[in-house]
Design an enzyme around this catalytic site. Structure first.
Site, PDB file in Angstrom:
ATOM      1  N   ASP A 113      42.477  52.393  36.345  1.00  0.00           N
ATOM      2  CA  ASP A 113      42.736  52.743  37.744  1.00  0.00           C
ATOM      3  C   ASP A 113      43.580  51.643  38.404  1.00  0.00           C
ATOM      4  O   ASP A 113      43.125  50.997  39.341  1.00  0.00           O
ATOM      5  CB  ASP A 113      41.410  52.948  38.508  1.00  0.00           C
ATOM      6  CG  ASP A 113      40.477  51.735  38.461  1.00  0.00           C
ATOM      7  OD1 ASP A 113      40.619  50.899  37.540  1.00  0.00           O
ATOM      8  OD2 ASP A 113      39.619  51.608  39.360  1.00  0.00           O
ATOM      9  N   HIS A 144      38.462  40.745  35.684  1.00  0.00           N
ATOM     10  CA  HIS A 144      37.520  41.674  35.044  1.00  0.00           C
ATOM     11  C   HIS A 144      38.084  42.456  33.840  1.00  0.00           C
ATOM     12  O   HIS A 144      37.603  42.322  32.725  1.00  0.00           O
ATOM     13  CB  HIS A 144      37.031  42.695  36.071  1.00  0.00           C
ATOM     14  CG  HIS A 144      36.412  42.114  37.293  1.00  0.00           C
ATOM     15  ND1 HIS A 144      35.159  41.550  37.292  1.00  0.00           N
ATOM     16  CD2 HIS A 144      36.868  41.997  38.568  1.00  0.00           C
ATOM     17  CE1 HIS A 144      34.851  41.132  38.499  1.00  0.00           C
ATOM     18  NE2 HIS A 144      35.873  41.384  39.297  1.00  0.00           N
TER      19      HIS A 144
HETATM   20  C1  BDR Z   1      36.073  46.489  38.373  1.00  0.00           C
HETATM   21  O1  BDR Z   1      36.276  47.197  39.595  1.00  0.00           O
HETATM   22  C2  BDR Z   1      37.648  47.295  39.882  1.00  0.00           C
HETATM   23  O2  BDR Z   1      37.874  46.923  41.206  1.00  0.00           O
HETATM   24  C3  BDR Z   1      38.353  46.371  38.930  1.00  0.00           C
HETATM   25  O3  BDR Z   1      39.623  46.876  38.580  1.00  0.00           O
HETATM   26  C4  BDR Z   1      37.437  46.299  37.753  1.00  0.00           C
HETATM   27  O4  BDR Z   1      37.680  47.353  36.861  1.00  0.00           O
HETATM   28  C5  BDR Z   1      35.340  45.193  38.658  1.00  0.00           C
HETATM   29  O5  BDR Z   1      34.081  45.455  39.213  1.00  0.00           O
HETATM   30 CA    CA Z   2      39.769  48.641  36.939  1.00  0.00          CA
END
Ligand code: BDR
Ligand code: CA
Length: 331
Positions: free
Chosen positions: A14, A250
């Site tokens: 995403d 992340h």
């Molecule tokens: C996840 O949430 C999204 O905002 C980031 O892209 C990552 O996949 C981290 O909690």
């Molecule tokens: Ca993500």
């Protein structure tokens, strides 16, 4: 010695700033071959996610199929995307975009996953770093999918580390808890890369400046711009990131796990997701498999998930930086 063939990966994403960072790491790493990008709502709408995936690949001179997937969570109502974290456009509000001409693959993300897995059984690894609606829908379309995919690695969830959208929930799981519970309940080889490890690894903004200067390329300029916006959000949240601007990377860690699993320590057990109420989105790991809990939903023979609980952060950052500074972008 013969080098290993690169791992064929469908990247379910995403984008999203850390999604973009992870994509470019994957494109730069010789051990990864991205054979498709399936997009979902999450950090942005699914339309924007697909636009960003097309854009990020085009400016990096890559031609990779990109599909559009689910627009909303499976059961709960959708929410406005977090524009204060990733920007309204998901890439830190880029001031302008280059003209690109690549177009979407017409299939849905779920259908693409099924088609690819059927065409190359046992070959494809699914790296999912957004809400899990595409994967759960693919599972509904083809219940044999767990035997057809080589492996599934997700960025999402948390066990011991506090959540980032509630005291117990991580954003990707919270965004579609019903889909996530279906994914954790299916019998794939599944690894969860959650906040227990992603909150241990900070990528510094200064590195992205150096990277942009090193390559002098639109792709790394775009990434630098996006990370600057994203780091501002994290600097406002955590004292150590205010002193030295940077961010949690992340989604990147899902790919680091794929290419260097030895950098992680795992715990294995069944995971269920709280789908309703105050704990919605919590990923609950059963650490006592030898107990026959009487509570419904906790059988002894549930599918097992490998959960990343510790990471060698310096080694992870060294691998990231070395890979990104390599010669992966053509002019
Ligand atoms: C996840 O949430 C999204 O905002 C980031 O892209 C990552 O996949 C981290 O909690
Ligand atoms: Ca993500």
């Amino acid at each position: 010695m013969k080098s290993k063939a690169p791992r064929k990966v469908i990247y379910d994403t995403d984008p999203g700033v850390d999604d973009a960072m992870a994509l470019y790491f994957a494109l730069a790493h010789p051990g990864v071959d991205i054979v498709g990008i399936t997009t979902t709502f999450g950090n942005v709408s699914v339309d924007q996610a697909a636009t960003n995936a097309l854009y990020l690949t085009a400016i990096a001179n890559r031609s990779i199929p990109v599909t559009k997937g689910v627009k909303t969570p499976w059961v709960k109502p959708g929410e406005a995307p977090p524009d204060f974290i990733h920007g309204a456009d998901g890439l830190g509000n880029l001031p302008s975009r280059a003209i690109t001409t690549n177009t979407l693959d017409p299939r849905s993300s779920a259908q693409f996953i099924v088609d690819m897995a059927r065409a190359q059984p046992g070959e494809i690894t699914l790296v999912a770093v957004g809400p899990l609606g595409n994967l759960s829908l693919a599972l509904k379309l083809d219940p044999e999918l767990p035997t057809l995919l080589r492996e599934v690695i997700i960025m999402g969830g948390t066990v011991d580390e506090p959540g980032n959208v509630s005291p117990v929930a991580e954003a990707n799981i919270w965004n579609d808890p019903h889909a996530a519970d279906a994914v954790f309940s299916a019998p794939w080889k599944l690894t969860m890369v959650g906040l227990d490890v992603t909150h241990r690894v900070v990528t510094e903004l200064a590195f992205f400046k150096k990277l942009a200067e090193h390559h002098g390329h639109i792709a790394t300029d775009t990434l630098h711009h996006a990370v600057a916006f994203y780091s501002t959000f994290y600097s406002g949240l955590h004292k150590h990131l205010a002193l030295n601007p940077g961010c949690f990377a992340h989604d990147l860690l899902a790919f680091v796990y794929l290419v260097a699993p030895e950098l992680f320590k795992l715990e294995t057990g069944s995971i269920r997701v709280a789908t309703e109420g105050i704990a919605q989105g919590q990923t609950m790991l059963n650490r006592r498999a030898y107990i026959d809990y009487p509570q419904a939903g906790w059988g002894r023979h549930l599918p097992q998930t490998d959960v990343c609980m510790e990471v060698d952060a310096p080694a992870c950052l060294a691998l990231f930086e070395q890979t990104m500074l390599s010669d992966w972008l053509t002019p």
